[in-house]
Scaffold this motif. Structure first.
Motif, PDB file in Angstrom:
ATOM      1  N   ILE A  41     -46.068   5.045  42.030  1.00  0.00           N
ATOM      2  CA  ILE A  41     -45.590   3.854  43.120  1.00  0.00           C
ATOM      3  C   ILE A  41     -46.442   2.681  42.681  1.00  0.00           C
ATOM      4  O   ILE A  41     -46.054   1.019  42.544  1.00  0.00           O
ATOM      5  CB  ILE A  41     -45.793   4.057  44.879  1.00  0.00           C
ATOM      6  N   PHE A  42     -47.958   2.832  42.383  1.00  0.00           N
ATOM      7  CA  PHE A  42     -48.574   1.593  42.840  1.00  0.00           C
ATOM      8  C   PHE A  42     -48.581   1.213  41.292  1.00  0.00           C
ATOM      9  O   PHE A  42     -49.082  -0.316  41.190  1.00  0.00           O
ATOM     10  CB  PHE A  42     -50.399   1.935  43.329  1.00  0.00           C
ATOM     11  N   MET A  43     -47.991   1.483  39.839  1.00  0.00           N
ATOM     12  CA  MET A  43     -47.116   0.727  39.166  1.00  0.00           C
ATOM     13  C   MET A  43     -46.356  -1.011  39.370  1.00  0.00           C
ATOM     14  O   MET A  43     -46.396  -1.265  38.372  1.00  0.00           O
ATOM     15  CB  MET A  43     -46.536   1.009  37.928  1.00  0.00           C
ATOM     16  N   THR A  44     -46.301  -0.522  40.851  1.00  0.00           N
ATOM     17  CA  THR A  44     -44.798  -1.991  41.128  1.00  0.00           C
ATOM     18  C   THR A  44     -45.831  -2.698  41.682  1.00  0.00           C
ATOM     19  O   THR A  44     -46.710  -2.136  42.241  1.00  0.00           O
ATOM     20  CB  THR A  44     -44.173  -1.208  42.108  1.00  0.00           C
ATOM     21  N   PRO A  45     -45.270  -4.078  41.942  1.00  0.00           N
ATOM     22  CA  PRO A  45     -46.407  -5.126  41.654  1.00  0.00           C
ATOM     23  C   PRO A  45     -46.378  -5.013  44.031  1.00  0.00           C
ATOM     24  O   PRO A  45     -45.114  -5.222  44.362  1.00  0.00           O
ATOM     25  CB  PRO A  45     -45.211  -6.546  41.494  1.00  0.00           C
ATOM     26  N   GLU A  46     -47.429  -5.537  43.941  1.00  0.00           N
ATOM     27  CA  GLU A  46     -47.322  -5.490  45.709  1.00  0.00           C
ATOM     28  C   GLU A  46     -46.564  -6.569  46.734  1.00  0.00           C
ATOM     29  O   GLU A  46     -45.755  -5.947  47.870  1.00  0.00           O
ATOM     30  CB  GLU A  46     -48.302  -5.546  45.970  1.00  0.00           C
ATOM     31  N   HIS A  47     -45.396  -7.399  45.812  1.00  0.00           N
ATOM     32  CA  HIS A  47     -45.077  -8.334  46.424  1.00  0.00           C
ATOM     33  C   HIS A  47     -43.416  -7.530  46.620  1.00  0.00           C
ATOM     34  O   HIS A  47     -42.562  -7.449  47.487  1.00  0.00           O
ATOM     35  CB  HIS A  47     -44.467  -9.461  46.050  1.00  0.00           C
ATOM     36  N   VAL A  48     -43.398  -6.177  45.790  1.00  0.00           N
ATOM     37  CA  VAL A  48     -42.115  -5.782  45.622  1.00  0.00           C
ATOM     38  C   VAL A  48     -42.219  -4.563  47.516  1.00  0.00           C
ATOM     39  O   VAL A  48     -41.404  -4.192  47.577  1.00  0.00           O
ATOM     40  CB  VAL A  48     -41.668  -4.451  43.650  1.00  0.00           C
ATOM     41  N   LEU A  49     -43.343  -3.741  47.116  1.00  0.00           N
ATOM     42  CA  LEU A  49     -43.791  -3.035  47.783  1.00  0.00           C
ATOM     43  C   LEU A  49     -43.802  -3.685  49.928  1.00  0.00           C
ATOM     44  O   LEU A  49     -43.630  -2.277  49.938  1.00  0.00           O
ATOM     45  CB  LEU A  49     -45.564  -2.228  47.613  1.00  0.00           C
ATOM     46  N   LYS A  50     -43.912  -4.428  49.678  1.00  0.00           N
ATOM     47  CA  LYS A  50     -43.893  -5.320  50.242  1.00  0.00           C
ATOM     48  C   LYS A  50     -42.414  -5.496  51.279  1.00  0.00           C
ATOM     49  O   LYS A  50     -42.134  -5.590  52.241  1.00  0.00           O
ATOM     50  CB  LYS A  50     -44.684  -6.150  51.108  1.00  0.00           C
ATOM     51  N   ASP A  51     -41.736  -6.079  50.385  1.00  0.00           N
ATOM     52  CA  ASP A  51     -39.823  -6.339  49.696  1.00  0.00           C
ATOM     53  C   ASP A  51     -38.863  -4.996  50.925  1.00  0.00           C
ATOM     54  O   ASP A  51     -38.658  -4.096  50.133  1.00  0.00           O
ATOM     55  CB  ASP A  51     -39.636  -7.542  49.576  1.00  0.00           C
ATOM     56  N   ASP A  52     -39.021  -4.878  52.521  1.00  0.00           N
ATOM     57  CA  ASP A  52     -38.082  -3.610  53.169  1.00  0.00           C
ATOM     58  C   ASP A  52     -36.634  -2.787  52.336  1.00  0.00           C
ATOM     59  O   ASP A  52     -36.051  -2.352  52.319  1.00  0.00           O
ATOM     60  CB  ASP A  52     -37.690  -3.772  54.246  1.00  0.00           C
ATOM     61  N   ALA A  53     -36.048  -4.715  51.654  1.00  0.00           N
ATOM     62  CA  ALA A  53     -34.825  -4.504  51.215  1.00  0.00           C
ATOM     63  C   ALA A  53     -34.904  -4.234  49.682  1.00  0.00           C
ATOM     64  O   ALA A  53     -34.141  -3.134  49.144  1.00  0.00           O
ATOM     65  CB  ALA A  53     -34.076  -5.633  51.086  1.00  0.00           C
ATOM     66  N   VAL A  54     -35.818  -4.057  48.585  1.00  0.00           N
ATOM     67  CA  VAL A  54     -36.056  -4.163  47.059  1.00  0.00           C
ATOM     68  C   VAL A  54     -37.174  -2.410  47.202  1.00  0.00           C
ATOM     69  O   VAL A  54     -36.085  -2.434  46.393  1.00  0.00           O
ATOM     70  CB  VAL A  54     -36.363  -5.590  46.690  1.00  0.00           C
ATOM     71  N   ARG A  55     -37.292  -2.552  47.845  1.00  0.00           N
ATOM     72  CA  ARG A  55     -38.598  -1.677  47.433  1.00  0.00           C
ATOM     73  C   ARG A  55     -37.772  -0.040  47.559  1.00  0.00           C
ATOM     74  O   ARG A  55     -38.002   0.183  46.319  1.00  0.00           O
ATOM     75  CB  ARG A  55     -40.138  -1.048  48.479  1.00  0.00           C
ATOM     76  N   PRO A  56     -37.038   0.492  48.397  1.00  0.00           N
ATOM     77  CA  PRO A  56     -36.000   1.481  47.890  1.00  0.00           C
ATOM     78  C   PRO A  56     -35.548   1.387  46.381  1.00  0.00           C
ATOM     79  O   PRO A  56     -35.294   2.849  46.119  1.00  0.00           O
ATOM     80  CB  PRO A  56     -35.149   1.684  49.464  1.00  0.00           C
TER      81      PRO A  56
END
Length: 189
Positions: A41-56
């Motif tokens: 999961i944390f291979m993903t950039p932090e801004h993506v993890l914070k974006d509720d629309a993009v994260r899933p």
């Protein structure tokens, strides 16, 4: 020394899986690999993890890739500890299928809700209430080969129990029962 291929730790966020896994890894007499859904999961950039629309849209295929990588890692020949929060039936199906050729102990990592909430607050890097939400579904996939409780037992006691389990030579059966249950459900449909 006879041993299984892996221990699959399943529990909520803040249940103590990572602490348990790293302590067990250090306690083993041979190299033991530690793999975690969080590391994927944390291979993903932090801004993506914070974006509720993009994260899933990113996390679903990424976690599926994690599940598909497990037999490749197990194939290295070293025992491994898998740290996961299994939140969905399709994830459990993927894991059970991917690890079908390996002896894997499915282990429940348990902790009372009040302690989970205390740990979330104390850590400061967790969304308070997340563990409570996960607790509703994380343990619904059938039974386990073993259970540990990170609140009622010490870290040392839990590590020793898992070390003995991994080296016991006893045949894990929980994932086999899960696969049989899912096959029966599909045949009835």
């Amino acid at each position: 020394m006879p041993r299984a291929s892996a221990i699959l730790l399943n529990g909520t966020s803040s249940a103590g899986k990572t602490t348990l896994a790293t302590a067990l890894q250090k306690a083993m007499p041979e190299p033991v690999l530690y793999v975690s859904n969080d590391k994927f999961i944390f291979m993903t950039p932090e801004h993506v993890l914070k974006d509720d629309a993009v994260r899933p849209k990113v996390l679903m295929p990424l976690l599926s890739a994690f599940h598909r990588s497990l037999p490749l890692i197990a194939g290295c020949g070293f025992p491994m500890i898998i740290d996961h929060v299994i939140e969905r039936w399709d994830w459990m199906d993927e894991i059970a299928e991917a690890l079908s050729g390996f002896d894997v102990y499915f282990v429940k990592v348990d902790c009372p809700l009040e302690e989970l909430e205390r740990r979330e607050i104390a850590r400061g890097d967790r969304q308070v209430g997340f563990a409570k939400m996960q607790l509703e579904w994380v343990h619904r996939y059938g039974d386990y080969d073993a259970e540990v409780n990170t609140f009622t037992h010490t870290l040392e006691d839990n590590v020793e129990a898992l070390k003995q389990l991994l080296c016991s030579g006893a045949r894990p059966q929980a994932l086999e029962r899960y696969r049989a249950m899912r096959t029966a459900q599909k045949n009835q449909a």
